[in-house]
Write an enzyme that holds these catalytic residues in place. Structure first.
Site, short mmCIF file in Angstrom:
data_model
loop_
_atom_site.label_atom_id
_atom_site.label_comp_id
_atom_site.label_asym_id
_atom_site.label_seq_id
_atom_site.Cartn_x
_atom_site.Cartn_y
_atom_site.Cartn_z
N TRP A 159 -73.45 -19.45 32.65
CA TRP A 159 -73.23 -19.46 34.08
C TRP A 159 -74.10 -20.26 34.92
O TRP A 159 -75.35 -20.30 34.62
CB TRP A 159 -73.25 -17.99 34.39
CG TRP A 159 -73.03 -17.84 35.86
CD1 TRP A 159 -72.03 -18.13 36.67
CD2 TRP A 159 -73.72 -16.81 36.70
NE1 TRP A 159 -71.99 -17.71 38.10
CE2 TRP A 159 -73.18 -16.74 38.03
CE3 TRP A 159 -74.90 -16.09 36.59
CZ2 TRP A 159 -73.53 -16.21 39.00
CZ3 TRP A 159 -75.40 -15.34 37.71
CH2 TRP A 159 -74.79 -15.38 38.89
N ASP A 240 -76.81 -10.02 30.85
CA ASP A 240 -76.13 -10.05 32.10
C ASP A 240 -74.96 -9.46 31.98
O ASP A 240 -74.08 -9.78 30.89
CB ASP A 240 -75.83 -11.71 32.45
CG ASP A 240 -75.32 -11.63 33.84
OD1 ASP A 240 -74.87 -10.63 34.48
OD2 ASP A 240 -75.35 -12.77 34.32
N LYS A 276 -66.10 -8.16 39.57
CA LYS A 276 -64.83 -8.17 38.88
C LYS A 276 -64.09 -7.02 38.22
O LYS A 276 -62.90 -6.87 38.52
CB LYS A 276 -65.10 -9.08 37.50
CG LYS A 276 -65.77 -10.43 37.57
CD LYS A 276 -65.21 -11.14 38.43
CE LYS A 276 -65.79 -12.78 38.37
NZ LYS A 276 -67.21 -12.79 39.03
#
Length: 431
Positions: A159, A240, A276
């Site tokens: 990311w 993460d 999300k």
């Protein structure tokens, strides 16, 4: 007297103009930063008038009509909050809403977590997953023993924000091999070699599930092997976790790696986001969890996190945390949330299956497309190169990142055939 006043006004006017000139000169050398690549694509897509345009660049869920989807459970929780006369708009504590952070810790580590039962889990509410990554990185920059080399190991690719977050707190990102462009899967030999040869006590950033941007995850056997290396080398795992439940539709399945590492006693922290899996993108709901060696150490760690958080955001926002607290702590709402998660995950999985079918059966697109099914979560690395990706944008009005990554959530029953046809043409060099 009038002349004297005019002289004073003239002096003040000149002084003011000089001050303005000086102020204007101070920042003349500030360079113009390049626009964020994803938001640049979004802006281009929005300005495009082509009727069949497709946006597979943004990392946000869309329903089959390409619309943002407010989860039904979030609507129910919102109604409950709206009718709760006891709520006010006072500050939360510096470390957040306790009912939320406690439930969030149980969600990611499991209700039977030994770290939780022994009082060794430190949980702090953050500004979504990005804030959790930042606070975790900032804490490590102050208190972790880097053995002289202030580095963090990030997967290649990772990311994009990970690089900036660590650089901003004085930690140098270095990359380890993760994605194999030949197999479009995990480069486990390269990954394993890095973990084995990294300096003892290195910080290793790991994506808990649905790796961003590749959509490629290690197998459970590979995760186990990685845990053994981290333990033997005394490495620190920086997890993460942005897609728990959103990847497979199963909250427990997607938390397996983080839970396994915790059970094995790997030193670790977890950055958690509810953007999300609850569709709370704009509410910025997240948490940072650090597993301490003792309950006493947990108290000290939390005290320092409070100091760091106080100096940056003072107090985290309340509304999103209250929504998630209701959903996580109310059994009926929790069951409904699980259904909503499955709705999102299974729609994305169905798009993977249909894209694979179109490419392999109808268009018979050259190459192997098995990776479309093997990858998981929102993103997929298609295998397209930069030139092919740019051609799709310019000639087919299909907006994707230049490394060939697409968001499967941007596909639906209305646009998937056009997308597959365009992909087929660019692979054949016919676009």
């Amino acid at each position: 007297m009038a002349n004297r006043l005019n002289q004073v006004y003239a002096h003040l006017s000149n002084h003011t103009n000089n001050a303005k000139d000086m102020s204007a000169d101070i920042f003349q050398s500030v360079p113009l930063a390049p626009p964020d690549s994803i938001f640049k694509l979004i802006a281009a897509y929005q300005a495009d008038t082509f009727p069949q345009k497709v946006n597979v660049s943004v990392g946000a869920y869309r329903d089959d009509d390409n619309k943002p989807w407010v989860l039904p459970v979030v609507k129910r929780a919102t109604e409950i909050l709206l009718n709760d006369a006891s709520l006010d708009h006072e500050y939360l504590s510096i470390t957040g809403l306790p009912e939320f952070t406690s439930a969030a810790g149980k969600l990611v580590l499991g209700p039977n977590s030994q770290a939780i039962s022994e009082g060794r889990l430190v949980s702090v509410q953050t500004i979504s997953g990005t804030g959790a990554n930042h606070l975790g990185a900032l804490f490590l920059s102050r208190f972790y023993d880097f053995n002289g080399s202030k580095q963090v190991y990030l997967s290649n690719p990772t990311w994009v924000n990970h690089h900036a977050i660590f650089k901003n707190v004085g930690i140098t990102p270095v990359t380890y091999p993760y994605f194999d462009p030949q197999t479009l899967g995990v480069d486990f030999d390269g990954l394993k070699s890095t973990l084995e040869n990294a300096p003892t006590g290195s910080i290793i950033l790991l994506h808990a599930c649905a790796h961003n941007p590749t959509g490629v995850d290690p197998t459970q056997e590979q995760w186990k092997y990685m845990a053994e290396i981290l333990l033997s080398k005394k490495h620190f795992a920086f997890f993460d976790s942005a897609y728990q439940g959103f990847a497979s539709g199963d909250l427990d399945h997607d938390a397996w790696a983080a839970r396994y590492f915790a059970e094995k006693g790997v030193p670790m922290l977890i950055c958690q986001s509810f953007a999300k899996n609850a569709g709370l993108y704009g509410e910025r709901v997240g948490a940072l969890h650090i597993i301490a060696s003792t309950a006493e150490a947990a108290t000290r760690i939390k005290s320092q996190l409070s100091v760091l958080q106080r100096s940056e955001i003072s107090n985290p926002p309340a509304h999103g945390a209250r929504l998630m607290s209701l959903i996580l702590n109310n059994q009926e709402l929790f069951v409904e949330w699980n259904r909503d998660i499955k709705t999102m995950a299974h729609r994305i999985i169905s798009m993977r299956e249909e894209l694979y079918r179109l490419l392999t059966e109808e268009f018979k697109t050259p190459g192997s497309w098995d990776h479309i099914l093997k990858q998981i979560g929102m993103f997929s690395f298609t295998g397209l190169n930069q030139q092919q990706s740019q051609t799709l944008i310019e000639k087919a009005h299909v907006y994707l990142t230049n490394n060939g990554r697409i968001s499967m959530a941007g596909l639906n029953t209305h646009n998937i055939r056009y997308f597959a046809e365009s992909l087929d043409k660019v692979v054949r060099g016919e676009l």
